[in-house]
Motif scaffolding. Structure first.
Motif, PDB file in Angstrom:
ATOM      1  N   TYR A 146       0.833  -1.197   0.000  1.00 54.03           N
ATOM      2  CA  TYR A 146       0.000   0.000   0.000  1.00 54.03           C
ATOM      3  C   TYR A 146       0.872   1.252   0.000  1.00 54.03           C
ATOM      4  N   LEU A 147       2.065   1.111   0.569  1.00 55.30           N
ATOM      5  CA  LEU A 147       3.046   2.195   0.614  1.00 55.30           C
ATOM      6  C   LEU A 147       4.399   1.628   0.214  1.00 55.30           C
ATOM      7  N   ASP A 148       5.319   2.526  -0.106  1.00 54.69           N
ATOM      8  CA  ASP A 148       6.639   2.113  -0.563  1.00 54.69           C
ATOM      9  C   ASP A 148       7.658   2.244   0.572  1.00 54.69           C
ATOM     10  N   ALA A 149       8.294   1.135   0.936  1.00 59.85           N
ATOM     11  CA  ALA A 149       9.242   1.133   2.047  1.00 59.85           C
ATOM     12  C   ALA A 149      10.428   2.050   1.784  1.00 59.85           C
ATOM     13  N   ALA A 150      10.888   2.106   0.529  1.00 55.26           N
ATOM     14  CA  ALA A 150      12.029   2.963   0.204  1.00 55.26           C
ATOM     15  C   ALA A 150      11.686   4.430   0.413  1.00 55.26           C
ATOM     16  N   GLU A 151      10.466   4.820   0.059  1.00 56.16           N
ATOM     17  CA  GLU A 151      10.030   6.209   0.262  1.00 56.16           C
ATOM     18  C   GLU A 151      10.015   6.555   1.750  1.00 56.16           C
ATOM     19  N   ILE A 152       9.491   5.642   2.552  1.00 56.03           N
ATOM     20  CA  ILE A 152       9.398   5.888   3.991  1.00 56.03           C
ATOM     21  C   ILE A 152      10.786   5.942   4.614  1.00 56.03           C
ATOM     22  N   ALA A 153      11.657   5.024   4.221  1.00 54.15           N
ATOM     23  CA  ALA A 153      13.024   5.032   4.748  1.00 54.15           C
ATOM     24  C   ALA A 153      13.741   6.327   4.391  1.00 54.15           C
ATOM     25  N   ASP A 154      13.583   6.772   3.167  1.00 57.32           N
ATOM     26  CA  ASP A 154      14.235   8.003   2.726  1.00 57.32           C
ATOM     27  C   ASP A 154      13.737   9.199   3.537  1.00 57.32           C
ATOM     28  N   PHE A 155      12.437   9.252   3.784  1.00 59.94           N
ATOM     29  CA  PHE A 155      11.883  10.351   4.582  1.00 59.94           C
ATOM     30  C   PHE A 155      12.470  10.341   5.992  1.00 59.94           C
ATOM     31  N   LEU A 156      12.503   9.165   6.625  1.00 59.57           N
ATOM     32  CA  LEU A 156      13.005   9.079   7.992  1.00 59.57           C
ATOM     33  C   LEU A 156      14.475   9.474   8.075  1.00 59.57           C
ATOM     34  N   LEU A 157      15.244   9.129   7.053  1.00 56.40           N
ATOM     35  CA  LEU A 157      16.667   9.441   7.061  1.00 56.40           C
ATOM     36  C   LEU A 157      16.949  10.915   6.770  1.00 56.40           C
ATOM     37  N   THR A 158      16.079  11.557   6.012  1.00 53.69           N
ATOM     38  CA  THR A 158      16.379  12.911   5.556  1.00 53.69           C
ATOM     39  C   THR A 158      15.546  14.014   6.229  1.00 53.69           C
ATOM     40  N   GLU A 159      14.363  13.664   6.742  1.00 58.56           N
ATOM     41  CA  GLU A 159      13.481  14.710   7.258  1.00 58.56           C
ATOM     42  C   GLU A 159      13.126  14.581   8.738  1.00 58.56           C
ATOM     43  N   LYS A 160      13.373  13.444   9.340  1.00 60.22           N
ATOM     44  CA  LYS A 160      13.057  13.293  10.759  1.00 60.22           C
ATOM     45  C   LYS A 160      13.960  14.208  11.587  1.00 60.22           C
ATOM     46  N   PRO A 161      13.377  15.007  12.469  1.00 56.12           N
ATOM     47  CA  PRO A 161      14.211  15.845  13.344  1.00 56.12           C
ATOM     48  C   PRO A 161      15.172  14.997  14.180  1.00 56.12           C
ATOM     49  N   GLU A 162      16.281  15.598  14.533  1.00 51.03           N
ATOM     50  CA  GLU A 162      17.365  14.856  15.167  1.00 51.03           C
ATOM     51  C   GLU A 162      16.950  14.134  16.446  1.00 51.03           C
ATOM     52  N   MET A 163      16.072  14.739  17.252  1.00 49.41           N
ATOM     53  CA  MET A 163      15.745  14.157  18.560  1.00 49.41           C
ATOM     54  C   MET A 163      14.365  13.492  18.590  1.00 49.41           C
ATOM     55  N   THR A 164      13.753  13.279  17.449  1.00 47.44           N
ATOM     56  CA  THR A 164      12.434  12.631  17.403  1.00 47.44           C
ATOM     57  C   THR A 164      12.591  11.129  17.260  1.00 47.44           C
ATOM     58  N   HIS A 165      11.927  10.393  18.141  1.00 51.65           N
ATOM     59  CA  HIS A 165      11.894   8.929  18.041  1.00 51.65           C
ATOM     60  C   HIS A 165      10.687   8.519  17.205  1.00 51.65           C
ATOM     61  N   VAL A 166      10.871   7.567  16.310  1.00 51.66           N
ATOM     62  CA  VAL A 166       9.773   7.015  15.523  1.00 51.66           C
ATOM     63  C   VAL A 166       9.711   5.512  15.779  1.00 51.66           C
ATOM     64  N   VAL A 167       8.548   5.041  16.231  1.00 52.70           N
ATOM     65  CA  VAL A 167       8.339   3.627  16.539  1.00 52.70           C
ATOM     66  C   VAL A 167       7.397   3.047  15.491  1.00 52.70           C
ATOM     67  N   ILE A 168       7.805   1.961  14.875  1.00 53.32           N
ATOM     68  CA  ILE A 168       7.034   1.319  13.807  1.00 53.32           C
ATOM     69  C   ILE A 168       6.714  -0.108  14.218  1.00 53.32           C
ATOM     70  N   THR A 169       5.435  -0.479  14.128  1.00 48.56           N
ATOM     71  CA  THR A 169       5.049  -1.825  14.533  1.00 48.56           C
ATOM     72  C   THR A 169       4.427  -2.595  13.372  1.00 48.56           C
ATOM     73  N   GLY A 170       4.291  -3.902  13.583  1.00 49.89           N
ATOM     74  CA  GLY A 170       3.636  -4.764  12.606  1.00 49.89           C
ATOM     75  C   GLY A 170       4.535  -5.895  12.141  1.00 49.89           C
ATOM     76  N   ARG A 171       3.898  -6.985  11.775  1.00 51.00           N
ATOM     77  CA  ARG A 171       4.638  -8.134  11.262  1.00 51.00           C
ATOM     78  C   ARG A 171       5.337  -7.802   9.947  1.00 51.00           C
ATOM     79  N   ASN A 172       6.322  -8.657   9.625  1.00 51.71           N
ATOM     80  CA  ASN A 172       6.970  -8.613   8.308  1.00 51.71           C
ATOM     81  C   ASN A 172       7.559  -7.253   7.969  1.00 51.71           C
ATOM     82  N   ALA A 173       8.303  -6.679   8.891  1.00 54.42           N
ATOM     83  CA  ALA A 173       8.987  -5.416   8.597  1.00 54.42           C
ATOM     84  C   ALA A 173       9.885  -5.602   7.380  1.00 54.42           C
TER      85      ALA A 173
END
Length: 207
Positions: A146-173
């Protein structure tokens, strides 16, 4: 029970003192802090529960945080209701899913819901005031493309603020998320009452 002697206690105290000293030396070197990308995956129970527990821990510290639920948002969740009723001032909760994929049976609708959830997630992650953002069941949306893992990874690496934690859940990461994550935990099912004993999901345990 084995009777403890004074010599046993002395040896134990000496051994624990060495462990304590080694640990203090190790911890003295751990001074860096950063916002983490955290993945809870695997076929075992407790992935979302752990994520909500981390959100409550943030609240306990007085840190603003947020939750986005991707798939099972239409189901009742005591965790979610508690946050909405008692901690709305510090934790935003966005229910963006419409139920399990076998309930909706409409791929286009599921993709649209996942995209809306991801757009909201990006907005919340970009806000540096949010110390933690939980993306509950995001991995399921990725598993069904439904979504693209590469797009999400790129966003987290380039746009996530330095001190923000992001928690991702669900099977089959997906491999890409595991690759970029700072912390990955795989919940492994060893025994489950639903499978072994035919016991239904129960409030306080599953929801």
């Amino acid at each position: 029970m084995t009777e403890q002697t004074s010599d046993d206690n002395a040896r134990h105290a000496e051994r624990m003192a060495r462990v304590q000293s080694a640990r203090k030396k190790m911890m003295a070197k751990k001074t860096r802090t950063k916002g983490l990308i955290i993945v809870h995956t695997g076929n075992g129970k407790g992935k979302s529960s752990s994520g909500f527990g981390m959100i409550l821990r943030c609240i306990g510290h007085g840190f603003p945080c947020a939750v986005v639920q991707f798939i099972k948002g239409s189901m009742h969740s005591a965790d979610r209701e508690l946050l909405k009723e008692r901690f709305a001032d510090i934790c935003q909760v966005h229910v963006m899913g419409e139920g399990f994929t076998w309930d909706t049976q409409d791929r286009e609708r599921d993709i649209a819901a996942a995209r809306r959830a991801w757009e909201k997630a990006k907005e919340l992650i970009r806000d540096p005031l949010n110390r933690m953002v939980l993306l509950d069941e995001l991995n399921i949306a990725l598993r069904y493309d439904y979504l693209d893992a590469a797009e999400i990874a790129d966003f987290l690496l380039t746009e996530k603020p330095e001190m923000t934690h992001v928690v991702i859940t669900g099977r089959n990461a997906p491999d890409r998320l595991i690759e970029i994550a700072d912390l990955v935990t795989e919940m492994q099912e060893i025994k489950h009452p639903f499978r072994k004993q035919g016991i239904a999901a129960q409030p306080g345990v599953e929801f």
